[in-house]
Design an enzyme around this catalytic site. Structure first.
Site, PDB file in Angstrom:
ATOM      1  CB  THR A 172       0.012  11.291   1.259  1.00  0.00           C
ATOM      2  OG1 THR A 172      -0.590  10.003   1.311  1.00  0.00           O
ATOM      3  CG2 THR A 172       1.210  11.275   0.333  1.00  0.00           C
ATOM      4  CB  SER A 211      -2.022   2.848  -3.806  1.00  0.00           C
ATOM      5  OG  SER A 211      -2.565   4.084  -3.428  1.00  0.00           O
ATOM      6  CB  ALA A 212      -7.375   3.513  -2.406  1.00  0.00           C
ATOM      7  CG  ASP A 241      -1.688   1.169   1.484  1.00  0.00           C
ATOM      8  OD1 ASP A 241      -2.389   1.558   0.548  1.00  0.00           O
ATOM      9  OD2 ASP A 241      -1.640   1.756   2.582  1.00  0.00           O
ATOM     10  CG  LEU A 242       1.838   5.576  -2.044  1.00  0.00           C
ATOM     11  CD1 LEU A 242       3.311   5.226  -2.192  1.00  0.00           C
ATOM     12  CD2 LEU A 242       1.348   6.282  -3.313  1.00  0.00           C
ATOM     13  CG  ASP A 243      -1.650   7.832   2.866  1.00  0.00           C
ATOM     14  OD1 ASP A 243      -0.648   8.306   3.434  1.00  0.00           O
ATOM     15  OD2 ASP A 243      -2.803   8.137   3.182  1.00  0.00           O
ATOM     16  CE  LYS A 291      -4.021   8.071   8.711  1.00  0.00           C
ATOM     17  NZ  LYS A 291      -3.122   7.783   9.822  1.00  0.00           N
ATOM     18  CD  GLU A 326      -3.670  -1.619   3.066  1.00  0.00           C
ATOM     19  OE1 GLU A 326      -3.792  -0.817   4.008  1.00  0.00           O
ATOM     20  OE2 GLU A 326      -4.005  -1.332   1.924  1.00  0.00           O
ATOM     21  CG  ASP A 327      -1.916   2.670   6.346  1.00  0.00           C
ATOM     22  OD1 ASP A 327      -2.246   2.253   5.218  1.00  0.00           O
ATOM     23  OD2 ASP A 327      -2.194   3.818   6.754  1.00  0.00           O
ATOM     24  CE  LYS A 359      -5.876  -0.840  -0.808  1.00  0.00           C
ATOM     25  NZ  LYS A 359      -4.784   0.000  -0.299  1.00  0.00           N
TER      26      LYS A 359
HETATM   27  P1  B16 Z   1      -6.607  10.035  -4.111  1.00  0.00           P
HETATM   28  P2  B16 Z   1      -3.608   4.219  -0.024  1.00  0.00           P
HETATM   29  C1  B16 Z   1      -5.413   6.202  -0.124  1.00  0.00           C
HETATM   30  O1  B16 Z   1      -4.123   5.728  -0.376  1.00  0.00           O
HETATM   31  C2  B16 Z   1      -5.411   7.131   1.070  1.00  0.00           C
HETATM   32  O2  B16 Z   1      -5.082   6.428   2.254  1.00  0.00           O
HETATM   33  C3  B16 Z   1      -6.790   7.726   1.243  1.00  0.00           C
HETATM   34  O3  B16 Z   1      -6.807   8.613   2.337  1.00  0.00           O
HETATM   35  C4  B16 Z   1      -7.191   8.457  -0.045  1.00  0.00           C
HETATM   36  O4  B16 Z   1      -8.490   8.992   0.070  1.00  0.00           O
HETATM   37  C5  B16 Z   1      -7.129   7.470  -1.210  1.00  0.00           C
HETATM   38  O5  B16 Z   1      -5.816   6.931  -1.293  1.00  0.00           O
HETATM   39  C6  B16 Z   1      -7.486   8.109  -2.531  1.00  0.00           C
HETATM   40  O6  B16 Z   1      -6.512   9.063  -2.855  1.00  0.00           O
HETATM   41  O7  B16 Z   1      -7.554  11.157  -3.757  1.00  0.00           O
HETATM   42  O8  B16 Z   1      -5.185  10.484  -4.290  1.00  0.00           O
HETATM   43  O9  B16 Z   1      -7.101   9.226  -5.296  1.00  0.00           O
HETATM   44  O10 B16 Z   1      -3.522   4.150   1.471  1.00  0.00           O
HETATM   45  O11 B16 Z   1      -4.589   3.225  -0.628  1.00  0.00           O
HETATM   46  O12 B16 Z   1      -2.262   4.200  -0.705  1.00  0.00           O
HETATM   47 MG    MG Z   2      -2.774   3.182   3.344  1.00  0.00          MG
END
Ligand code: B16
Ligand code: MG
Length: 214
Positions: A16, A113-114, A8-10, A44, A168-169, A144
């Site tokens: 971020t 990542s989402a 996962d990224l964030d 998140k 994953e966090d 997810k």
């Molecule tokens: P975006 P992850 C997620 O990243 C974030 O944790 C979440 O807070 C955010 O809303 C989502 O990405 C979408 O991000 O607006 O940049 O498309 O944890 O899945 O890496």
């Molecule tokens: Mg995350």
């Protein structure tokens, strides 16, 4: 035998969440309600539009689709003004060392990542070339805890899920990994991520030996 790691990224490779918070809070201020860091925890791992729905629920607002699209677009522009300034210094402690160790041991690496901004972030962190596959919010239709993002990651690496470990966090991310038939390492607190096969506070606590014991 583990042959790949899907990150996962964030919250795992970079933090971020604080940029998302500033941008969502600016929107809440403009709409006239309070939005706290604790509220931000609920966003998140959640997609952008679902995040907006949660924010509006906190503010007790019900807005038409067009207005919501305009707000999400504006939030994203604000958020992007921060991520476009990111540097490799913002990679979380231990992440680079662990990625290098995986590569030295011929393991494959994917991103799951989402975020629809994942490619921009990887580029800013100078990490893109380390990844064998990137599955982000532009490539999935189910968020997810649906396992789609991780299953697509395993498929892109040409590996069965049983040979992949997810990092994953977010609780929904841990559930997604397990639902996809993968092992999962939770990054954060055991109270939240207790379903994972192993929980560590950050990638600085990971190494190839711990991975092989999963
Ligand atoms: P975006 P992850 C997620 O990243 C974030 O944790 C979440 O807070 C955010 O809303 C989502 O990405 C979408 O991000 O607006 O940049 O498309 O944890 O899945 O890496
Ligand atoms: Mg995350």
């Amino acid at each position: 035998m583990i042959k790949a790691c899907i990150f996962d990224l964030d919250g795992v490779i970079v933090d971020t969440a604080r940029y998302h918070f500033i941008a969502w809070k600016a929107l809440a201020d403009e709409l006239g309600f309070d939005f706290t860091e604790k509220d931000n925890e609920r966003l998140k791992g959640v997609s952008r539009m679902t995040s907006l729905d949660i924010l509006l629920e906190i503010g007790g607002l019900d807005l038409p689709k067009e207005k919501k699209e305009e707000l999400a677009k504006r939030k994203n522009e604000h958020y992007r003004s921060f991520i476009l300034e990111m540097t490799p210094d913002e990679i979380l402690p231990g992440a680079m060392k662990f990625i290098k160790e995986l590569k030295d041991n011929d393991l494959k690496i994917a991103l799951g990542s989402a975020s629809k901004n994942a490619m921009t972030i990887l580029d800013r962190l100078e990490l893109t070339s380390w990844f064998d596959a990137v599955i982000d919010g532009t490539k999935v239709s189910n968020a997810k805890p649906d396992p789609e993002v991780f299953l697509k990651g395993a498929e892109a690496l040409n590996l069965p899920p049983s040979e992949c470990v997810v990092f994953e966090d977010a609780e929904a991310g841990v559930e997604a990994a397990l639902a996809g038939g993968m092992k999962c390492v939770g990054i954060g607190s055991p109270e939240v991520l207790g379903k994972a096969n192993l929980v560590v506070p950050g990638l600085h606590e990971m190494d190839i030996e711990k991975l092989s014991r999963l």
